[in-house]
Write an enzyme that holds these catalytic residues in place. Structure first.
Site, PDB file in Angstrom:
ATOM      1  N   ARG A  45       0.861  -1.181   0.000  1.00 54.92           N
ATOM      2  CA  ARG A  45       0.000   0.000   0.000  1.00 54.92           C
ATOM      3  C   ARG A  45       0.900   1.236   0.000  1.00 54.92           C
ATOM      4  NH1 ARG A  45       2.506   2.066   3.792  1.00 54.92           N
ATOM      5  NH2 ARG A  45       1.011   3.747   3.664  1.00 54.92           N
ATOM      6  N   ASP A 238      -1.907  10.987  -2.184  1.00 52.66           N
ATOM      7  CA  ASP A 238      -2.343   9.931  -3.098  1.00 52.66           C
ATOM      8  C   ASP A 238      -2.741  10.500  -4.453  1.00 52.66           C
ATOM      9  OD1 ASP A 238      -2.870   8.915  -0.178  1.00 52.66           O
ATOM     10  OD2 ASP A 238      -2.685   7.150  -1.480  1.00 52.66           O
TER      11      ASP A 238
HETATM   12  C1  LIG Z   1       3.914   7.894  -0.028  1.00 50.75           C
HETATM   13  S1  LIG Z   1       2.293   8.444  -0.028  1.00 50.75           S
HETATM   14  C2  LIG Z   1       1.471   7.163   0.765  1.00 50.75           C
HETATM   15  C3  LIG Z   1       0.023   7.519   1.064  1.00 50.75           C
HETATM   16  O1  LIG Z   1      -0.780   6.358   0.817  1.00 50.75           O
HETATM   17  C4  LIG Z   1      -1.406   6.003   2.033  1.00 50.75           C
HETATM   18  O2  LIG Z   1      -2.665   5.426   1.850  1.00 50.75           O
HETATM   19  P1  LIG Z   1      -2.833   3.803   1.997  1.00 50.75           P
HETATM   20  O3  LIG Z   1      -2.063   3.389   3.209  1.00 50.75           O
HETATM   21  O4  LIG Z   1      -4.331   3.636   2.124  1.00 50.75           O
HETATM   22  O5  LIG Z   1      -2.290   3.239   0.696  1.00 50.75           O
HETATM   23  C5  LIG Z   1      -1.545   7.319   2.761  1.00 50.75           C
HETATM   24  O6  LIG Z   1      -2.554   8.134   2.190  1.00 50.75           O
HETATM   25  C6  LIG Z   1      -0.170   7.886   2.505  1.00 50.75           C
HETATM   26  O7  LIG Z   1      -0.020   9.247   2.747  1.00 50.75           O
END
Ligand SMILES: CSC[C@H]1O[C@H](OP(=O)(O)O)[C@H](O)[C@@H]1O
Length: 346
Positions: A45, A238
């Protein structure tokens, strides 16, 4: 350095982020369908990381296509792309990486075997480029931080670390660069409900590297700022719209409001591949809604009575006016000046 995605023995090896911090486990991915599942279930993720994972997923899918006809190959590859596009809607890096892989296939004239080889090499390039990009983001972010004589305390939200990228991280890339240069006292990490990426992943990364870290619950951030404990906030992203409105993990918007109220600089750290110039503002950014069990269940414990409804948006959008600067691999830019980000700063 920590690499969450590695091409090894003709397969993709992922750190299983759902098992951290209590267990360090890796999972081998051989098929595109399994990579799609790994992205959907957040084994891998983080916006840049799922872009890299999707790039490898495109190659894994291409590898299985058994035709010598170019048109048929490209048609089946588009079906692979559609499967990967359907995994998560918000992080634009996913769509950017898939688009780059499809463009590579269309532009490569040669045998099907040659196209497949070029696709693997392109995925490996996307992987390597992201590590370099994050290191540049880290150093540009360091330069953008407050120039106080004292060392800084940086608050971050969710995990925008090496685990969320191909390595080094974006927001945690700024933290790593600040730590390396002796500009950092410690990190305050929001636990980040509901999936707790801050408590589980950011804290784990910091502990692995000896960076002092304090974990707080999300509702403590305002109090910490009021007490003068926080010098700057640095988060990931994101999807960033052309005007600088930024989609990031749920809770980022309220953090930005509180930072503004306390005159604390609020930085977004992200690669240029996270900027979606097709969107004029953040109102058009698709926000993923995830299963309510992320809210009502922790481990085997059910937190709520039956008979209640749930709403589980995984992201929110921070308006550009609440953002001090957006830090990219080409430098730090005011939210309204992102068109300049393609020009490498001195
Ligand atoms: C390096 S930016 C990562 C960004 O993605 C995360 O979301 P998720 O854990 O749901 O993939 C989160 O928004 C982070 O800031």
């Amino acid at each position: 350095m920590l690499y969450p995605i590695v091409w090894q023995n003709n397969s993709v090896v992922l750190i299983d982020q759902t098992r951290l911090p209590n267990e360090y486990a890796v999972i081998e991915i051989h098929r595109c369908e399994d990579m799609a599942e790994a992205i959907s279930t957040m084994i891998v993720r983080g916006a840049p990381a799922i872009g890299v994972a999707a790039a490898y997923g495109m190659y894994l899918g291409a590898r299985e296509i058994e035709t010598s006809d170019r048109t048929e190959f490209l048609h089946q590859l588009e079906e692979v792309a559609q499967l990967l596009r359907s995994t998560r809607p918000t992080a634009v890096n996913l769509f950017w990486a898939i688009g780059r892989m499809m463009q590579t296939a269309y532009e490569t004239l040669g045998t099907i075997a040659q196209i497949k080889q070029i696709l693997l090499e392109t995925a490996q390039t996307i992987n390597a480029e992201d590590i370099q990009t994050c290191q540049a983001i880290g150093d540009h972010g360091l330069a953008a931080l407050p120039k106080t004589p004292e060392k800084l305390i940086i608050l971050t939200h969710c995990n925008a670390g090496a685990l969320a990228t191909a390595g080094y991280g974006t927001a945690l890339g700024v933290v790593r660069s600040a730590w390396r240069e002796g500009r950092l006292t410690r990190v305050f990490a929001d636990e980040t409900r509901p999936r707790l990426q801050g408590a589980k992943l950011t804290a784990w990364e910091c502990v692995q590297e000896g960076i002092p870290v304090t974990v707080i619950t999300d509702n403590m951030a305002a109090h910490c700022m009021k007490q003068g404990l926080i010098d700057a906030v640095v988060v990931g992203a994101d999807r960033i719209a052309a005007n600088g409105d930024t989609a990031n993990k749920i809770g980022t918007y309220s953090l930005a409001i509180v930072a503004k109220a306390h005159n604390i600089p609020f930085f977004v750290a992200a690669p240029i591949s996270t900027i979606d110039f097709t969107l004029s503002n953040g109102s058009q950014i698709p926000i993923e809604e995830r299963h309510p069990s992320e809210i009502y269940q922790i481990g085997d414990t059910i937190l709520t009575p039956s008979g209640v409804e749930f709403y589980n948006p995984a992201f929110d959008v921070t308006p550009a006016e609440l953002i001090t600067a957006i830090i990219t691999e080409n430098g730090a830019f005011a939210p309204g000046e992102l068109v300049k980000c393609h020009t490498i700063s001195q």
